[in-house]
Design an enzyme around this catalytic site. Structure first.
Site, short mmCIF file in Angstrom:
data_model
loop_
_atom_site.label_atom_id
_atom_site.label_comp_id
_atom_site.label_asym_id
_atom_site.label_seq_id
_atom_site.Cartn_x
_atom_site.Cartn_y
_atom_site.Cartn_z
N HIS B 124 0.86 -1.18 0.00
CA HIS B 124 0.00 0.00 0.00
C HIS B 124 0.90 1.24 0.00
O HIS B 124 2.00 1.20 0.56
CB HIS B 124 -0.83 -0.05 1.28
CG HIS B 124 -1.94 0.95 1.37
ND1 HIS B 124 -1.72 2.26 1.70
CD2 HIS B 124 -3.28 0.81 1.22
CE1 HIS B 124 -2.89 2.90 1.75
NE2 HIS B 124 -3.85 2.04 1.46
N ASP B 202 2.93 -4.42 8.00
CA ASP B 202 1.76 -3.57 7.79
C ASP B 202 0.54 -4.44 8.09
O ASP B 202 0.19 -5.30 7.29
CB ASP B 202 1.76 -3.05 6.35
CG ASP B 202 0.46 -2.32 5.99
OD1 ASP B 202 -0.51 -2.38 6.77
OD2 ASP B 202 0.42 -1.72 4.91
N GLN B 205 -4.70 -4.77 7.13
CA GLN B 205 -5.68 -5.81 6.80
C GLN B 205 -5.51 -7.02 7.72
O GLN B 205 -6.49 -7.66 8.09
CB GLN B 205 -5.51 -6.26 5.33
CG GLN B 205 -5.70 -5.15 4.32
CD GLN B 205 -7.11 -4.58 4.31
OE1 GLN B 205 -8.08 -5.26 4.66
NE2 GLN B 205 -7.24 -3.32 3.93
N LYS B 228 -10.61 -0.38 10.37
CA LYS B 228 -10.79 -1.56 9.50
C LYS B 228 -11.32 -2.74 10.29
O LYS B 228 -11.67 -3.76 9.71
CB LYS B 228 -9.47 -1.95 8.85
CG LYS B 228 -8.83 -0.80 8.09
CD LYS B 228 -8.43 -1.18 6.71
CE LYS B 228 -7.52 -0.12 6.13
NZ LYS B 228 -8.01 0.38 4.85
C1 LIG Z 1 -2.58 -2.84 3.44
C2 LIG Z 1 -2.87 -1.47 3.94
N1 LIG Z 1 -1.88 -0.73 4.45
C3 LIG Z 1 -2.09 0.50 4.94
C4 LIG Z 1 -3.34 1.08 4.91
C5 LIG Z 1 -3.52 2.48 5.46
O1 LIG Z 1 -4.35 2.46 6.55
P1 LIG Z 1 -4.88 3.84 7.18
O2 LIG Z 1 -5.38 4.64 6.03
O3 LIG Z 1 -5.94 3.42 8.12
O4 LIG Z 1 -3.72 4.48 7.86
C6 LIG Z 1 -4.41 0.36 4.37
C7 LIG Z 1 -5.76 0.92 4.30
O5 LIG Z 1 -6.16 1.65 3.43
C8 LIG Z 1 -4.16 -0.94 3.87
O6 LIG Z 1 -5.16 -1.66 3.35
#
Ligand SMILES: Cc1ncc(COP(=O)(O)O)c(C=O)c1O
Lengths: 150, 410
Positions: B124, B202, B205, B228
């Site tokens: 991500h 990370d 998920q 999430k």
């Molecule tokens: C795999 C992954 N990493 C990081 C994030 C970032 O999470 P957040 O926007 O809650 O900080 C997300 C969510 O969008 C994600 O699915």
């Protein structure tokens, strides 16, 4: 299928036709202006090249990537404005923008030609930006050719 | 493991019970964010109605209660992650902030020219851009693991990169938000550690869609988001091994994170407060703890099994559909509740609009994984993602709406 807003008002054959067989698609080696615009929320993009001769759009091409609405709208726009003076093309853009904001008069304005098929997009607010992307590119091109900072 | 009583669970989620565009909502955008059960909404409301005060600074009763709720929530997160040291749990706004904290603080202190950070093509943007920033600042280099056609990481390639001896840290996702792939974190951790490097996971998920035990996974850092996993937005946690966190400089300065403040310099409060400058998201922490209670009541392993059954059912329905292109591992057991796909020449945004008009909410776009999209030569995909409250009937509604897409784009 029944929905609150009929999908048929959005996905007309003419739109899918422009999506699949975009007019004026490609590159223009002798272009005088070239712009690249992007809708950051969905990633749709359009690269527009114009050949301006004495303020008239003598020729133009576009390339892009995105949904049927953004790509069909750009294709329709290019067929509409080819050969027109730039100010007239921009005025059509304003008219089209009014149509996207559900102006009923604009929606029946014959001067918009194929773009009228997009009138239904006004009922899908999250998609209006897609439909306006082509004219966003044109406005950007006009700014550049006027020598303003983008 | 008993199957979930989904009908009963659905009763806990008010937002699920509404019509959208004239149809009962089918919410399949859970990888973006989950809906919230009344247990979480009530906990946040109760906190504001009865205990609201600032933490760690008042002597009065409400401040005592607020501090207790806040620190109790931290203990709850520690328990959820399988650690018994709550000082290893740092409150953040979410996964993104947790990763930025490690990249800036650990990375700023430990990286230099010649050092490498190992990432993958499926990360991500939240687990890419912070490393790009720190690499630029320190002169470190980014290395990337390829993603296979099926959407898995290549561990042989990983060994090859690690054998160069320059990797200081690997930052990899537990579960891919775009493909659903569950990465073999334990195996990865062993290889990374054998090469003398650290592993940040990370967990955006991963924490939402199955059990997490940071020690068993072999992670050195684990970051996740509350929103999430049935919790509020704006709250999440970073877990890190104590000796690593203790050697890291503060990420932000301000109240709460100091011990003694002088004119030119100050000393830091001990863990976890070193990394918690300013008034924190107290109600968010309370809501997140309630969400973790809720999930543990349901059972994280049962949630994952439920999602995998839905994925198996969805893949079965989608595979025969003319024009479908599916992404991610073929084996539903190797993935969490995510199904990414393309259908004919319908752009994902068009698919999403058509589905939305029959009340089916999915995500269309690059899913903040532009490197992965490029890897597959696409600009975007459509993504349906499941959670504990989704049903087979809802998968059927998805499939029926996709038939409408096929008709329109025939
Ligand atoms: C795999 C992954 N990493 C990081 C994030 C970032 O999470 P957040 O926007 O809650 O900080 C997300 C969510 O969008 C994600 O699915």
């Amino acid at each position: 299928m029944t929905t609150d807003v009929p999908l048929t008002s959005l996905y007309q054959d003419l739109i899918l036709d422009h999506y699949r067989k975009p007019r004026n698609r490609g590159t223009l080696p002798d272009a005088t202006v070239e712009v690249h615009v992007r809708n950051p929320t969905c990633g749709d993009e359009i690269r527009l090249q114009l050949l301006l001769e004495d303020g008239v759009i003598a020729d133009l091409r576009f390339e892009g990537e995105g949904c049927s609405i953004s790509q069909a709208s750009a294709s329709m726009m290019t067929s509409l404005i080819r050969g027109k003076p730039l100010p007239d093309a921009l005025a059509l853009g304003s008219r089209f923008t009014e149509m996207m904001h559900a102006d009923a008069d604009a929606a029946t304005d014959g001067s918009l030609r194929d773009l009228r098929a997009l009138a239904g997009v006004a009922r899908f607010p999250v998609r209006v930006r897609c439909a306006l992307l082509g004219f966003d590119a044109l406005r950007e091109a006009a700014r550049q050719s006027a020598g303003e900072a983008p | 493991m008993a199957p979930l009583d989904v009908d009963r669970l659905r009763g806990d989620f008010p937002a699920l019970h509404q019509d959208v565009n004239g149809h009962p909502l089918v919410y399949l955008d859970n990888a973006a964010t989950s809906q919230k059960p009344v247990q979480v909404l009530d906990a946040v409301r109760r906190y504001y109605e009865a205990d609201n005060a600032n933490v760690h600074r008042g002597i009065h009763e409400l401040s005592r209660r607020a501090t207790e709720a806040y620190e109790g929530a931290r203990n709850r997160v520690a328990g959820f992650l399988g650690t018994d040291d709550p000082a290893e749990v740092i409150w953040t706004r979410g996964t993104t902030e947790g990763i930025n904290l490690v990249a800036a603080s650990w990375g700023g202190e430990n990286l230099g020219p010649g050092d490498e950070i190992l990432l993958s093509e499926m990360e991500h943007h939240s687990n890419l851009v912070p490393w790009q920033l720190v690499a630029r600042r320190t002169g470190a280099t980014l290395r990337y693991l390829d993603v296979s056609d099926e959407g898995t990481l290549n561990l042989d390639q990983m060994d090859e990169i690690l054998s160069g001896g320059r990797v200081r840290l690997a930052a990899l996702t537990h579960i891919s938000n775009a493909l659903g792939t569950i990465n073999p974190i334990r195996e990865i951790a062993d290889r990374v550690h054998a090469a003398g490097a650290l592993l940040l996971v990370d967990g955006a998920q991963g924490a939402a869609h199955g059990p997490v035990d940071v020690a068993a996974l072999g992670a050195d850092f684990y970051a996740f988001s509350g929103h999430k996993l049935c919790g509020p937005t704006g709250i999440g946690a970073l877990w890190g091994r104590r000796e690593l966190l203790e050697a890291m400089p503060p990420y932000m300065g301000g109240g709460e994170m100091i011990s003694i403040v002088e004119r030119d310099m100050s000393t830091w409060a001990p863990l976890p407060h070193t990394f918690e400058a300013g008034t924190p998201n107290i109600s968010g922490a309370v809501g997140l703890a309630a969400a973790l209670d809720y999930l543990e009541g349901v059972g994280p392993a049962a949630i994952l099994a439920h999602e995998q059954a839905l994925v198996a059912y969805a893949l079965e329905q989608l595979r025969p559909m003319p024009g479908i292109r599916l992404f991610g591992p073929e084996d539903p057991g190797a993935r969490a509740g995510v199904v990414s796909f393309l259908l004919g020449d319908a752009h994902p945004h068009d698919i999403s609009t058509i589905l939305d008009s029959s009340g089916v909410a999915i995500r269309a776009g690059h899913h903040c994984t532009q490197l992965l999209m490029r890897r597959y030569g696409v600009a975007a995909t459509a993504r349906a993602s499941f959670y504990l409250y989704n049903t087979r009937d809802e998968v059927d509604r998805l499939v029926t709406s996709l038939e409408t897409v096929r008709t329109i784009f025939a």
